[in-house]
Design a protein around this motif. Sequence first.
Motif, short mmCIF file in Angstrom:
data_model
loop_
_atom_site.label_atom_id
_atom_site.label_comp_id
_atom_site.label_asym_id
_atom_site.label_seq_id
_atom_site.Cartn_x
_atom_site.Cartn_y
_atom_site.Cartn_z
N GLN A 167 0.83 -1.21 0.00
CA GLN A 167 0.00 0.00 0.00
C GLN A 167 0.86 1.26 0.00
O GLN A 167 0.41 2.33 -0.39
N ASP A 168 2.10 1.12 0.45
CA ASP A 168 2.99 2.28 0.54
C ASP A 168 3.93 2.40 -0.65
O ASP A 168 4.78 3.28 -0.68
N TRP A 169 3.81 1.51 -1.61
CA TRP A 169 4.69 1.54 -2.77
C TRP A 169 4.40 2.78 -3.61
O TRP A 169 3.27 3.26 -3.68
N SER A 170 5.42 3.24 -4.31
CA SER A 170 5.25 4.40 -5.21
C SER A 170 4.55 3.93 -6.48
O SER A 170 4.45 2.73 -6.76
N ALA A 171 4.08 4.89 -7.25
CA ALA A 171 3.41 4.57 -8.50
C ALA A 171 4.35 3.84 -9.46
O ALA A 171 3.93 2.93 -10.19
N GLN B 82 -6.50 -1.97 -13.00
CA GLN B 82 -7.67 -1.16 -13.34
C GLN B 82 -7.37 0.33 -13.24
O GLN B 82 -7.79 1.11 -14.10
N ARG B 83 -6.65 0.72 -12.21
CA ARG B 83 -6.29 2.15 -12.06
C ARG B 83 -5.40 2.60 -13.21
O ARG B 83 -5.55 3.70 -13.73
N LEU B 84 -4.47 1.74 -13.60
CA LEU B 84 -3.57 2.07 -14.69
C LEU B 84 -4.36 2.24 -15.99
O LEU B 84 -4.18 3.22 -16.72
N LEU B 85 -5.25 1.30 -16.27
CA LEU B 85 -6.06 1.38 -17.49
C LEU B 85 -6.97 2.60 -17.47
O LEU B 85 -7.15 3.27 -18.48
N ALA B 86 -7.54 2.90 -16.29
CA ALA B 86 -8.41 4.07 -16.18
C ALA B 86 -7.63 5.36 -16.40
O ALA B 86 -8.10 6.27 -17.08
N SER B 87 -6.43 5.42 -15.87
CA SER B 87 -5.64 6.64 -16.04
C SER B 87 -5.18 6.81 -17.48
O SER B 87 -5.03 7.92 -17.96
N ALA C 88 -6.02 -9.39 -5.58
CA ALA C 88 -6.92 -8.23 -5.60
C ALA C 88 -6.13 -6.93 -5.74
O ALA C 88 -6.57 -6.00 -6.44
N GLN C 89 -4.98 -6.84 -5.09
CA GLN C 89 -4.17 -5.61 -5.21
C GLN C 89 -3.68 -5.44 -6.64
O GLN C 89 -3.73 -4.34 -7.19
#
Length: 179
Positions: free
Chosen positions: A68-72, A109-114, A102-103
């Motif tokens: 959860q603390d990893w950078s993008a 999904q976040r990557l595709l959405a962005s 799940a992570q």
Amino acid sequence: MAYSDGFRAQMVRRLATPGGPSATALAEEVGVAQPTLSRWLRRAGTFGAGSPAPLTPAGQTMTAKRPQDWSAEEKLAVVIEAASVAEAELGAFLRARGLHQAQLQEWRQRLLASLSERPAGAAKRSRAEARRIRQLEHELTRKEKALAEAAALLMLKKKARAIWGDEDEPTPAPSGSKS
């Protein structure tokens, strides 16, 4: 003795590579105590079986902090790497990095959405660009019409010259008049 983070990461990589030296052999080779090398390996999150420590693009281990603390950049690197892993090996891949399916799915999904989102203000720019394009097309049409009209006038002038002759030529005097 204090060792640099780069040296520690290099030793952990050497220990974690399949077929790499044992902690005892590496300790004799580089002059670092075997318990110290083993501790570095445990802290890097590598527990035997030759699984390499997950690394960031900068070459640092990622398991020092929670996913959860990893950078993008770290998340992107894992998503890209996971895409190249076979489905049968995905579980081991995720366990080695301390991740859950799940992570990984959420990050994908976040990557595709962005990637699919248009930047803010893009709609405003596109409307302004569309208006500018319409103006330029209108101006182009007007100039094409003017050019066609000028070409037609030149053709008419040329035909008139061919029919009636040039204005600078003297006109012949009528045949019945005396000068």
